[in-house]
Design a protein around this motif. Sequence first.
Motif, PDB file in Angstrom:
ATOM      1  N   ASP A 176       0.759  -1.229   0.004  1.00 39.02           N
ATOM      2  CA  ASP A 176       0.010   0.065   0.010  1.00 39.02           C
ATOM      3  C   ASP A 176       0.673   1.341  -0.135  1.00 39.02           C
ATOM      4  OD1 ASP A 176      -1.551  -2.110   0.605  1.00 39.02           O
ATOM      5  OD2 ASP A 176      -2.469  -1.269   2.562  1.00 39.02           O
ATOM      6  N   GLU A 177       1.706   1.262   0.875  1.00 42.62           N
ATOM      7  CA  GLU A 177       2.838   2.559   0.902  1.00 42.62           C
ATOM      8  C   GLU A 177       3.355   2.922  -0.269  1.00 42.62           C
ATOM      9  OE1 GLU A 177       4.797   3.055   4.698  1.00 42.62           O
ATOM     10  OE2 GLU A 177       3.409   1.770   5.816  1.00 42.62           O
ATOM     11  N   GLU A 179       2.555   1.916  -3.399  1.00 43.65           N
ATOM     12  CA  GLU A 179       1.322   2.101  -4.254  1.00 43.65           C
ATOM     13  C   GLU A 179       1.193   3.851  -4.130  1.00 43.65           C
ATOM     14  OE1 GLU A 179      -1.927  -0.246  -4.330  1.00 43.65           O
ATOM     15  OE2 GLU A 179      -0.928  -1.528  -6.014  1.00 43.65           O
ATOM     16  N   ALA A 180       0.893   4.173  -2.848  1.00 42.11           N
ATOM     17  CA  ALA A 180       0.607   5.614  -2.418  1.00 42.11           C
ATOM     18  C   ALA A 180       1.857   6.512  -2.822  1.00 42.11           C
ATOM     19  CB  ALA A 180       0.428   5.756  -0.923  1.00 42.11           C
ATOM     20  N   ALA A 181       2.934   5.911  -2.659  1.00 36.20           N
ATOM     21  CA  ALA A 181       3.960   6.946  -3.060  1.00 36.20           C
ATOM     22  C   ALA A 181       3.835   6.993  -4.517  1.00 36.20           C
ATOM     23  CB  ALA A 181       5.340   6.253  -2.631  1.00 36.20           C
ATOM     24  N   THR A 182       3.589   5.739  -5.210  1.00 28.64           N
ATOM     25  CA  THR A 182       3.632   6.001  -6.776  1.00 28.64           C
ATOM     26  C   THR A 182       2.688   7.058  -7.324  1.00 28.64           C
ATOM     27  OG1 THR A 182       4.182   3.716  -6.932  1.00 28.64           O
ATOM     28  CG2 THR A 182       3.450   4.649  -8.764  1.00 28.64           C
ATOM     29  N   THR A 183       1.316   7.084  -6.480  1.00 23.59           N
ATOM     30  CA  THR A 183       0.416   7.981  -7.101  1.00 23.59           C
ATOM     31  C   THR A 183       0.692   9.478  -6.700  1.00 23.59           C
ATOM     32  OG1 THR A 183      -0.958   7.758  -4.875  1.00 23.59           O
ATOM     33  CG2 THR A 183      -1.504   6.132  -6.721  1.00 23.59           C
ATOM     34  N   LEU A 184       1.594   9.536  -5.609  1.00 28.20           N
ATOM     35  CA  LEU A 184       2.048  10.803  -5.249  1.00 28.20           C
ATOM     36  C   LEU A 184       3.196  11.100  -6.377  1.00 28.20           C
ATOM     37  CD1 LEU A 184       1.876  10.579  -1.503  1.00 28.20           C
ATOM     38  CD2 LEU A 184       0.212  11.875  -2.974  1.00 28.20           C
TER      39      LEU A 184
ATOM     40  N   PHE B  80      -6.363   5.447  -0.085  1.00 22.02           N
ATOM     41  CA  PHE B  80      -6.413   3.897   0.264  1.00 22.02           C
ATOM     42  C   PHE B  80      -7.628   3.824   1.184  1.00 22.02           C
ATOM     43  CE2 PHE B  80      -2.855   4.716  -2.087  1.00 22.02           C
ATOM     44  CZ  PHE B  80      -2.751   3.712  -3.126  1.00 22.02           C
ATOM     45  N   PHE B  86       2.435   6.946   5.460  1.00 25.77           N
ATOM     46  CA  PHE B  86       3.868   6.339   5.433  1.00 25.77           C
ATOM     47  C   PHE B  86       4.066   6.622   7.126  1.00 25.77           C
ATOM     48  CE2 PHE B  86       3.949   8.862   1.341  1.00 25.77           C
ATOM     49  CZ  PHE B  86       3.741   7.682   0.705  1.00 25.77           C
ATOM     50  N   PHE B  97       5.345  14.788   1.203  1.00 23.42           N
ATOM     51  CA  PHE B  97       5.830  13.872   0.196  1.00 23.42           C
ATOM     52  C   PHE B  97       5.767  13.967  -1.274  1.00 23.42           C
ATOM     53  CE2 PHE B  97       6.164   9.747  -1.873  1.00 23.42           C
ATOM     54  CZ  PHE B  97       7.482   9.287  -1.383  1.00 23.42           C
TER      55      PHE B  97
END
Lengths: 284, 326
Positions: A176-177, A179-184, B80, B86, B97
Amino acid sequence: MSITRTSAVPNSTGEPAVVRWLLTGIALTFIFLFLIIPVAAVFAEAFARGFAGYVKALKDPLAVSAIKLTLLTAGIAVPLNMLFGVAAAWAIAKFEFPGKNILVSLIDLPFAVSPVIAGLIFVLLYGTYGLLGPWLVKHDIKIIFAVPGIAIATIFVTFPFVARELIPLMQLQANDEEEAATTLGARGWQTFFRITLPNIKWGILYGVILCNARAMGEFGAVSVVSGHIRGQTNTMPLHIEILYNEYNFTAAFAVASLLLMLSLITITLKSLLERRIHQGRYSR
Amino acid sequence: MSIEIRSVTKNFGKHCALKNIDLSIPGGELVSLLGPSGSGKTTLLRIIAGLEAPDSGSILFHGEDATKQSARDRKVGFVFQNYALFRHMTVFENVAFGLKVKPRRDRLSKSGIRDKVFQLLKLVQIDWLVDHYPFQLSGGQRQRVALARALAVEPRVLLLDEPFGALDAKVRKELRRWLRRLHDEIHVTSVFVTHDQEEALEVSDIVVVMNEGQIEQVGAPDDVYDHPANPFVHGFLGGVSIHGLPASAYVRPHEIELSRKRNGVPGFYGVVKYIFRKGTTVHLELERDNGECVDVEIDRDSFRDLELKEGEKVHAVPGNSRVFSN
């Protein structure tokens, strides 16, 4: 119904005091006989000829060379296995690919194989009469009975440590994290260094410490490939054995005390790290 | 930013998650994907985000084909289900971020990032939590951080996966009204996934009802509620079906009238199996002669007048029923 106050310590499972004392007593006796006394004996023997004798034993050129070789071996094996462990754990935890289950089983192989066999495998591969022997001789590359062989055997024996620690940790953390980083908008390497790595750093350190302890202490596999050339291919454990066989107990135990201190440091760091990793898992 | 989904199909092994989906989402709207679990709504959301690739079909953003674009290049904000904050970063670092990983030429200055993060945290009303770590926050606070983090990169589209799923009932209600107001303020095209019909009807401009990888109906909340396209939509939005009164009748529990006696009006008899008192209304479960169970909802006063008890027989008249062609 009246509530009565009992003076005894609450004992939820209700074992009689005798049983408790007996079990505790057995455990403590065991630890004393098999852990405390031997550790104390090593230090006692090491200092049998005083502090000067201890220092002299460690300053012996052969001892120094063994210590250097051990540090060199660990210095090669540990970083390589750290890289391998992170790569393998990453692949196994985050991707689906054919042969994944085989890879997971193979990572455990060094734990299942006797170290002596592990050493022999490399002699059969790289030895003068081994599979690759003629080619190596032709190109004047020496692996067996030389430092490269010791490094290779050590890498083989210690390669599960980092991967084993990281695989469950990374599987638990899912994706999840990342994926979150990628969308950001983070790139692959940004995601790895800013998200993945910080989340597994304690796990890596834990694996590295165990890996290092084993790399420095490995005897069996290294003994087979080393050739026991004093001052050249003797690691600390091998050097200890030679000194011991020569009845040079003080020197043997002096070097042994160094390895033992490494173990004590390892255990301390390990328990500190276990607490860190444990906290990390629940601080979500 | 409008989103166009053209004949998108997605399989996971043998399981077909999405079957030839067509959907167009106009810019600036708040759209909900509503459906039971396994209906493909989350898969569709992830495909819009670029976190999943469709087996066939295409995704267009503002008329431009984005199917081949990676999630990183699509400029979507994704919130999500479990927030995916994070965990080793503070609230500030989480929100910053997306601003910090930008290439140098597009990146704001340090103080610029700082100002922007504080502005966002004020918008989601948690600027006082700036130095906290995710594990120190409540569910609702984490949700707001996740939202602020997604909004920081000024996404063209905001996608939310079950945004209120993990929250308790009260916070849930509060937060979804707040989301509605927030959307009215910032007007970014937003799509959220939910299995809660109340949530979808209350919050969104457009409801997309999904089932088994297909879209059953698209429309405004009132539209979908008052004119369900088929028995599934009717049932999923809380309707009940009564078979064999000449044809099958589809009504809502509160549209059924109960009386002790049949007053010459067509209806059916049922035995009261269970009575649930729910605040201002009372829910009854009736069992018909043919074994079919029908939910009925009446107000407290009518219930008191009827003096019904469990096990008693009652006559029910469905009003305002719909008939579906199939």
